[in-house]
Design an enzyme around this catalytic site. Structure first.
Site, mmCIF file in Angstrom:
data_model
loop_
_atom_site.group_PDB
_atom_site.id
_atom_site.type_symbol
_atom_site.label_atom_id
_atom_site.label_comp_id
_atom_site.label_asym_id
_atom_site.label_seq_id
_atom_site.Cartn_x
_atom_site.Cartn_y
_atom_site.Cartn_z
ATOM 1 N N LEU A 131 26.890 -81.987 60.704
ATOM 2 C CA LEU A 131 27.848 -81.571 61.713
ATOM 3 C C LEU A 131 29.028 -80.916 61.009
ATOM 4 C CD1 LEU A 131 28.039 -84.669 64.130
ATOM 5 C CD2 LEU A 131 26.921 -82.484 64.585
ATOM 6 N N ASP A 132 29.633 -79.950 61.681
ATOM 7 C CA ASP A 132 30.848 -79.342 61.146
ATOM 8 C C ASP A 132 31.903 -80.412 60.906
ATOM 9 O OD1 ASP A 132 29.561 -76.951 61.570
ATOM 10 O OD2 ASP A 132 30.689 -76.464 63.390
ATOM 11 N N ARG A 133 32.792 -80.156 59.977
ATOM 12 C CA ARG A 133 33.909 -81.070 59.731
ATOM 13 C C ARG A 133 34.697 -81.326 61.016
ATOM 14 N NH1 ARG A 133 39.220 -80.423 59.259
ATOM 15 N NH2 ARG A 133 40.418 -81.890 57.971
ATOM 16 N N ALA A 135 33.580 -81.130 64.113
ATOM 17 C CA ALA A 135 32.785 -81.717 65.202
ATOM 18 C C ALA A 135 32.653 -83.224 64.993
ATOM 19 C CB ALA A 135 31.417 -81.055 65.269
ATOM 20 N N HIS A 215 27.573 -73.140 63.361
ATOM 21 C CA HIS A 215 28.564 -72.870 64.401
ATOM 22 C C HIS A 215 27.926 -72.257 65.655
ATOM 23 C CE1 HIS A 215 32.021 -72.595 61.203
ATOM 24 N NE2 HIS A 215 31.484 -73.800 61.309
#
Length: 276
Positions: A131-133, A135, A215
């Site tokens: 997961l994105d930082r 998110a 993303h």
């Protein structure tokens, strides 16, 4: 951000002492850096490994590497939460700001390092999904390399159902299929309106993705005219630092490669974005 690289020629000297001689840092600073993953040891036949133990014996021919960034080492993150312990793997809630993987400068703010330090009984931790930082949400952590490979294979073959909850700006349609390339690769997102606030003019939407491009959801929703609240990269919140990205990985479902049973995990409402 200084780097130091030292060839080991004397095995009677431990790593902190060798690194102190070249860096000028104190032993306590170096020991903290080691625990946070900023010190590595390498040798020709085994590659690079993080060195965490200050008293670990060194070998002639090895090389020590220190990547010291005080700002990185000072970073802190909120605690991850154990959602389910399945023995050979576990499911965790990753909070905003926690990383899915570390760098040469450290790994103390990563989900796998958190699991290694806080899971009881203590177990190795291998990341399966990312997961994105910015998110939040559900992440699978395997406790053996073989199971990590099996679970990663399910993601690669699109055999894992992934659903996200996002809070977006504007009145979202009841259904929206977004089929638009992301980084020149095919990407498909299916979004459904869950609720709309006339007060804040925001919509809560469920997004299921068939692909997992970097993303993807953020780009797709913004491109459709519904930027995610708190998205400082793609949305309209570039200068608003008061709101975090309102995107949560809320549901995972798959067939367990060990038991063959169908497994599913869903976050409770407390973890989901709220209108405001």
């Amino acid at each position: 951000m200084p780097e130091f690289h030292i060839h080991v020629t004397d095995t009677s000297i431990v790593a902190p002492e060798l690194l102190k001689q070249c860096s000028g840092l104190s032993k306590q600073q170096l020991k903290r850096a080691m625990k946070k993953g900023a010190v590595w040891v390498s040798e020709a036949d085994s590659g690079y490994k993080r060195l965490r133990r200050a008293d670990k014996a060194l070998k002639v021919g090895q090389q020590l590497h220190l990547y010291y960034d005080a700002n990185v080492l000072a970073q802190q993150v909120e605690a991850a939460t154990l959602i389910a312990d399945e023995t050979d793997y576990s499911v965790w809630y990753k909070p905003y700001g926690m990383l899915s993987q570390g760098s040469k400068w450290g790994d103390h703010c990563t989900i796998n390092r958190w699991v290694e330090q806080h899971h009881r009984p203590q177990k190795p931790a291998f990341i399966v999904n990312r997961l994105d930082r910015a998110a939040q949400g559900l992440m699978l952590v395997a406790h053996t390399k073989s199971l990590a490979a099996s679970l990663s294979g399910l993601f690669a073959k699109r055999l894992i159902t992934k659903q996200y909850i996002a809070l977006v700006t504007g009145l979202f349609p009841d259904h929206l299929l977004i089929d638009a390339p992301v980084n020149d690769s095919p990407a498909i997102s299916k979004a459904i309106l869950l609720s709309y606030s006339t007060l804040t003019k925001q919509s809560l939407v469920n997004v299921e993705i068939e692909t997992g491009r970097k993303h993807q959801i953020r780009k797709h929703l913004n491109g459709a005219g519904f930027p995610i609240v708190g998205d400082r990269l793609y949305g309209s919140s570039a200068h608003d630092m008061s709101v975090d990205l309102c995107l949560v990985s809320a549901y995972l479902a798959f067939e367990c490669p060990i038991t063959g049973h169908n497994k599913s995990y869903r976050l409770e409402d407390d973890y989901l974005p709220q209108f405001g």
